[in-house]
Design a protein around this motif. Structure first.
Motif, PDB file in Angstrom:
ATOM      1  N   GLN A  68       0.785  -1.211  -0.131  1.00  0.00           N
ATOM      2  CA  GLN A  68      -0.114   0.047   0.019  1.00  0.00           C
ATOM      3  C   GLN A  68       0.851   1.278   0.010  1.00  0.00           C
ATOM      4  O   GLN A  68       1.880   1.328   0.440  1.00  0.00           O
ATOM      5  CB  GLN A  68      -0.656  -0.010   1.401  1.00  0.00           C
ATOM      6  N   LYS A  70       2.079   4.644   1.344  1.00  0.00           N
ATOM      7  CA  LYS A  70       2.162   4.933   3.034  1.00  0.00           C
ATOM      8  C   LYS A  70       1.143   5.875   3.328  1.00  0.00           C
ATOM      9  O   LYS A  70       0.597   5.584   4.547  1.00  0.00           O
ATOM     10  CB  LYS A  70       3.625   5.355   3.091  1.00  0.00           C
ATOM     11  N   ALA A  71       0.844   6.804   2.530  1.00  0.00           N
ATOM     12  CA  ALA A  71      -0.208   7.985   3.017  1.00  0.00           C
ATOM     13  C   ALA A  71      -1.644   7.222   3.288  1.00  0.00           C
ATOM     14  O   ALA A  71      -2.272   7.527   3.972  1.00  0.00           O
ATOM     15  CB  ALA A  71      -0.251   8.926   1.987  1.00  0.00           C
ATOM     16  N   LYS A  72      -1.878   6.478   2.287  1.00  0.00           N
ATOM     17  CA  LYS A  72      -3.004   5.499   2.164  1.00  0.00           C
ATOM     18  C   LYS A  72      -3.219   4.533   3.496  1.00  0.00           C
ATOM     19  O   LYS A  72      -4.301   4.526   4.210  1.00  0.00           O
ATOM     20  CB  LYS A  72      -3.155   4.969   1.107  1.00  0.00           C
ATOM     21  N   ARG A  73      -2.116   4.078   3.588  1.00  0.00           N
ATOM     22  CA  ARG A  73      -2.004   3.020   4.877  1.00  0.00           C
ATOM     23  C   ARG A  73      -2.204   3.861   6.031  1.00  0.00           C
ATOM     24  O   ARG A  73      -3.140   3.586   7.036  1.00  0.00           O
ATOM     25  CB  ARG A  73      -0.858   2.465   4.941  1.00  0.00           C
ATOM     26  N   GLN A  74      -1.763   5.008   6.394  1.00  0.00           N
ATOM     27  CA  GLN A  74      -1.528   5.727   7.564  1.00  0.00           C
ATOM     28  C   GLN A  74      -2.992   6.427   7.627  1.00  0.00           C
ATOM     29  O   GLN A  74      -3.678   6.405   8.610  1.00  0.00           O
ATOM     30  CB  GLN A  74      -0.650   7.018   7.342  1.00  0.00           C
ATOM     31  N   GLU A  75      -3.616   6.464   6.612  1.00  0.00           N
ATOM     32  CA  GLU A  75      -5.146   7.135   6.645  1.00  0.00           C
ATOM     33  C   GLU A  75      -6.067   6.032   7.261  1.00  0.00           C
ATOM     34  O   GLU A  75      -6.878   6.218   7.923  1.00  0.00           O
ATOM     35  CB  GLU A  75      -5.508   7.574   5.531  1.00  0.00           C
ATOM     36  N   GLU A  76      -5.990   4.747   6.438  1.00  0.00           N
ATOM     37  CA  GLU A  76      -6.475   3.768   7.152  1.00  0.00           C
ATOM     38  C   GLU A  76      -6.455   3.292   8.435  1.00  0.00           C
ATOM     39  O   GLU A  76      -7.407   3.008   9.318  1.00  0.00           O
ATOM     40  CB  GLU A  76      -6.354   2.515   6.090  1.00  0.00           C
ATOM     41  N   GLU A  77      -5.118   3.398   8.923  1.00  0.00           N
ATOM     42  CA  GLU A  77      -4.902   3.332  10.293  1.00  0.00           C
ATOM     43  C   GLU A  77      -5.459   4.249  11.233  1.00  0.00           C
ATOM     44  O   GLU A  77      -6.090   3.763  12.264  1.00  0.00           O
ATOM     45  CB  GLU A  77      -3.364   3.169  10.692  1.00  0.00           C
ATOM     46  N   ALA A  78      -5.596   5.408  10.720  1.00  0.00           N
ATOM     47  CA  ALA A  78      -6.219   6.238  11.589  1.00  0.00           C
ATOM     48  C   ALA A  78      -7.881   6.408  11.872  1.00  0.00           C
ATOM     49  O   ALA A  78      -8.095   6.545  12.762  1.00  0.00           O
ATOM     50  CB  ALA A  78      -5.840   7.927  11.187  1.00  0.00           C
ATOM     51  N   ILE A  79      -8.494   5.795  10.681  1.00  0.00           N
ATOM     52  CA  ILE A  79      -9.843   5.596  10.791  1.00  0.00           C
ATOM     53  C   ILE A  79      -9.832   4.437  11.412  1.00  0.00           C
ATOM     54  O   ILE A  79     -10.915   4.370  12.139  1.00  0.00           O
ATOM     55  CB  ILE A  79     -10.317   5.592   9.335  1.00  0.00           C
TER      56      ILE A  79
END
Length: 90
Positions: A68, A70-79
């Motif tokens: 994935q 990195k930004a997309k992964r961080q966004e999903e982790e935050a959600i």
């Protein structure tokens, strides 16, 4: 095209089209064989990792996450954290 009028004989395709179709099918079949070999190799590596004490389920998750952005992964982790927090899970 009406099914009653459809002629499934080899005359429907030109000789060149038949040759091209055969080539395409044979390429796909070779790729399927390659894919099966790669899947067997992956299975072997996962078995090796498991034998060394690694958690295969987590290894698969790490591999998926590394694919994935990195930004997309961080966004999903935050959600995910937000949802778990809202449910009182963390």
């Amino acid at each position: 095209m009406d099914d009653a009028n459809f002629d499934a004989s080899s005359e429907v395709l030109t000789s060149a089209a038949q040759g091209r179709l055969r080539t395409i099918i044979e390429r796909i079949e070779r790729l399927e064989e390659d894919k099966a070999a790669i899947m067997a190799d992956q299975k072997e590596v996962f078995a090796e990792a498991k034998g060394e004490g690694y958690d295969v389920k987590i290894l698969r998750k790490v591999i998926r996450l590394r694919k994935q952005d990195k930004a997309k992964r961080q966004e999903e982790e935050a959600i995910l954290d937000l949802y778990l927090s809202a449910l009182g899970e963390i």
